[in-house]
Design a protein around this motif. Structure first.
Motif, PDB file in Angstrom:
ATOM      1  N   GLU A 105       0.828  -1.192   0.000  1.00 44.04           N
ATOM      2  CA  GLU A 105       0.000   0.000   0.000  1.00 44.04           C
ATOM      3  C   GLU A 105       0.872   1.254   0.000  1.00 44.04           C
ATOM      4  OE1 GLU A 105      -3.562   2.005   2.742  1.00 44.04           O
ATOM      5  OE2 GLU A 105      -2.518   0.179   3.401  1.00 44.04           O
ATOM      6  N   GLY A 106       0.467   2.234  -0.806  1.00 47.71           N
ATOM      7  CA  GLY A 106       1.174   3.505  -0.823  1.00 47.71           C
ATOM      8  C   GLY A 106       2.062   3.729  -2.026  1.00 47.71           C
ATOM      9  N   THR A 107       2.075   2.809  -3.003  1.00 47.70           N
ATOM     10  CA  THR A 107       2.911   2.975  -4.195  1.00 47.70           C
ATOM     11  C   THR A 107       2.243   3.923  -5.193  1.00 47.70           C
ATOM     12  OG1 THR A 107       1.884   1.072  -5.266  1.00 47.70           O
ATOM     13  CG2 THR A 107       3.888   0.649  -3.978  1.00 47.70           C
ATOM     14  N   PHE A 108       3.047   4.389  -6.157  1.00 47.98           N
ATOM     15  CA  PHE A 108       2.486   5.176  -7.242  1.00 47.98           C
ATOM     16  C   PHE A 108       1.535   4.321  -8.084  1.00 47.98           C
ATOM     17  CE2 PHE A 108       6.449   7.702  -6.554  1.00 47.98           C
ATOM     18  CZ  PHE A 108       5.818   8.887  -6.190  1.00 47.98           C
ATOM     19  N   SER A 109       1.787   3.017  -8.143  1.00 46.55           N
ATOM     20  CA  SER A 109       0.866   2.117  -8.857  1.00 46.55           C
ATOM     21  C   SER A 109      -0.519   2.158  -8.229  1.00 46.55           C
ATOM     22  CB  SER A 109       1.406   0.686  -8.858  1.00 46.55           C
ATOM     23  OG  SER A 109       2.566   0.581  -9.646  1.00 46.55           O
ATOM     24  N   GLU A 110      -0.581   2.221  -6.905  1.00 47.88           N
ATOM     25  CA  GLU A 110      -1.884   2.325  -6.250  1.00 47.88           C
ATOM     26  C   GLU A 110      -2.547   3.659  -6.588  1.00 47.88           C
ATOM     27  OE1 GLU A 110      -4.002   1.630  -1.913  1.00 47.88           O
ATOM     28  OE2 GLU A 110      -1.976   2.464  -1.973  1.00 47.88           O
ATOM     29  N   GLN A 111      -1.775   4.732  -6.659  1.00 48.53           N
ATOM     30  CA  GLN A 111      -2.349   6.016  -7.058  1.00 48.53           C
ATOM     31  C   GLN A 111      -2.930   5.935  -8.467  1.00 48.53           C
ATOM     32  OE1 GLN A 111       0.075   9.541  -6.386  1.00 48.53           O
ATOM     33  NE2 GLN A 111       1.116   8.559  -4.677  1.00 48.53           N
ATOM     34  N   ALA A 238      16.346   6.950   5.049  1.00 51.13           N
ATOM     35  CA  ALA A 238      15.261   7.719   4.441  1.00 51.13           C
ATOM     36  C   ALA A 238      14.755   6.945   3.237  1.00 51.13           C
ATOM     37  CB  ALA A 238      15.739   9.105   4.018  1.00 51.13           C
ATOM     38  N   ALA A 239      13.567   7.303   2.791  1.00 54.01           N
ATOM     39  CA  ALA A 239      12.973   6.675   1.611  1.00 54.01           C
ATOM     40  C   ALA A 239      12.601   7.752   0.607  1.00 54.01           C
ATOM     41  CB  ALA A 239      11.732   5.871   1.994  1.00 54.01           C
ATOM     42  N   ILE A 240      12.751   7.425  -0.671  1.00 53.61           N
ATOM     43  CA  ILE A 240      12.201   8.280  -1.726  1.00 53.61           C
ATOM     44  C   ILE A 240      10.859   7.683  -2.115  1.00 53.61           C
ATOM     45  CG2 ILE A 240      12.457   9.109  -4.083  1.00 53.61           C
ATOM     46  CD1 ILE A 240      15.466   9.013  -3.694  1.00 53.61           C
ATOM     47  N   ALA A 241       9.795   8.446  -1.924  1.00 54.44           N
ATOM     48  CA  ALA A 241       8.440   7.950  -2.184  1.00 54.44           C
ATOM     49  C   ALA A 241       7.491   9.135  -2.284  1.00 54.44           C
ATOM     50  CB  ALA A 241       7.999   6.987  -1.075  1.00 54.44           C
ATOM     51  N   GLY A 242       6.228   8.835  -2.501  1.00 51.89           N
ATOM     52  CA  GLY A 242       5.221   9.870  -2.623  1.00 51.89           C
ATOM     53  C   GLY A 242       4.585  10.229  -1.290  1.00 51.89           C
ATOM     54  N   GLU A 243       3.736  11.252  -1.333  1.00 55.67           N
ATOM     55  CA  GLU A 243       3.065  11.716  -0.115  1.00 55.67           C
ATOM     56  C   GLU A 243       2.169  10.644   0.493  1.00 55.67           C
ATOM     57  OE1 GLU A 243       1.017  15.228  -1.240  1.00 55.67           O
ATOM     58  OE2 GLU A 243       2.807  16.498  -1.167  1.00 55.67           O
TER      59      GLU A 243
END
Length: 366
Positions: A105-111, A238-243
């Motif tokens: 849950e939380g990936t750009f694919s889910e968006q 740290a992680a690079i990810a979306g909001e």
């Protein structure tokens, strides 16, 4: 519904009364639409599953109408999103669609899933792109959403390779503007010794990382959401990810957006098990294996040029049928049912070892 008059400034109380009245009308109209959607379901008869009620070509036509009627002040993308959610909720009255995507849950694919199918659809997070294809072709998922191309980094090869062996078809496409953020538990740049992210995201942010975290170790993982999950248990990471990942995993945003290109966009494909009728503004994807002879690729592309069919994209991949044998992924404008495309495909046959229509689907909406 009436627009505010320009010759008289409405008071705050008058504006709120009018908004309340409009909300009441909107709710009544949405409920009426839902009831008519039920009538459509009954008119189609006792179908077996939600996927049999879903018609992407009809949905695309409705949303294009929304764009054509829009005279502001809301932008096209916002109105499309609102109407998509209404249609998603109406469709789920039959049964929610089950959509596989690269999790967690939380990936750009889910968006991308939510942009295409709305929040009433059931999202099925999976461990890899390969699993998404498997769940769709086995019938455990109605559709899947997989990344295929990034505006800065190019094609995602694992997705293309899956089409070489899979029977999945392409039913749609989604374009998602991607904003990358640096996330961590503590929220301080000075504490970061390691950066987790998907390989594509690390590439998209390499200039920013080189300037701001030159000594930090870069660690590639299966998805940005997985990176966020790992960072929440590592105070030096740290992680690079979306909001969305930040909210799901309780991380703070150190910096963002940090992508190197201002137009960073990822294109996703919707995969399913069939080809739908034309919507009026479509794209067709082909998988073509050529015979080993001089001018073979020219002979494949010539029938398209002769009929004025635009080629949007071409990509070659090893065909897995023999050493130095290649297959070409070709996207063209139009639907496979169009007469010109049918004629072009027929003319390709003498020069091609194999021509497979991967899908015909509506062009991505805002």
């Amino acid at each position: 519904m009436s627009k505010p008059t320009t010759d008289k400034q409405a008071t705050l109380a008058e504006a709120r009364v009018r908004i309340d009245s409009i909300d009441h009308q909107l709710q009544q109209l949405i409920s009426e639409r839902a009831r008519w959607a039920q009538q459509v379901g009954r008119a189609k008869g006792p179908l077996k599953a939600a996927v049999e009620y879903y018609r992407p070509e009809r949905e695309a036509q409705v949303l294009r109408g929304v764009i054509d009627r829009n005279d502001g002040p809301l932008p096209d993308g916002e109105l499309v999103r609102l109407f998509r959610e209404i249609m998603s909720s109406c469709l789920s009255q039959q049964q929610p669609l089950k959509i596989g995507f690269l999790g967690p849950e939380g990936t750009f694919s889910e968006q991308a899933v939510r942009k295409q199918f709305g929040h009433a659809a059931y999202g099925l997070p999976l461990g890899s792109i390969e699993e998404v294809f498997q769940e769709v072709t086995s019938g455990n998922a109605d559709f899947g959403v997989v990344p295929v191309e990034n505006s800065g980094q190019g094609m995602i090869q694992v997705t293309l390779d899956m089409f070489l062996a899979s029977k999945a078809t392409i039913c749609g496409e989604v374009e998602l503007r991607v904003h990358q953020n640096l996330l961590s538990l503590g929220g301080k740049l000075a504490d970061v010794q390691r950066v987790y992210s998907h390989p594509q995201s690390l590439q998209q942010c390499q200039a920013w990382l080189r300037i701001n975290l030159p000594k930090a170790e870069r660690i590639a993982v299966s998805s940005n959401a997985e990176a966020a999950r790992m960072a929440r248990s590592d105070e030096a990471a740290a992680a690079i990810a979306g909001e969305t990942a930040a909210r799901v995993y309780g991380l703070k945003t150190i910096a963002g957006p940090i992508e190197d290109r201002a137009d960073n966009t990822t294109r996703f494909l919707v995969i399913g098990r069939g080809i739908f009728p034309p919507s009026g503004n479509d794209r067709t994807s082909l998988l073509v294996s050529v015979r080993d002879k001089p001018g073979a690729l020219y002979d494949i592309l010539r029938p398209l040029a002769e009929r004025g069919i635009s080629m949007n994209r071409i990509e070659s991949r090893p065909s897995h049928t023999g050493k130095w044998q290649y297959a070409f992924f070709i996207d063209i404008s139009g639907h496979v049912e169009d007469e010109g495309i049918q004629e072009a495909l027929k003319d390709m046959e003498p020069a091609a070892a194999d021509v497979r229509v991967l899908g015909a689907y509506p062009v991505a909406l805002p």
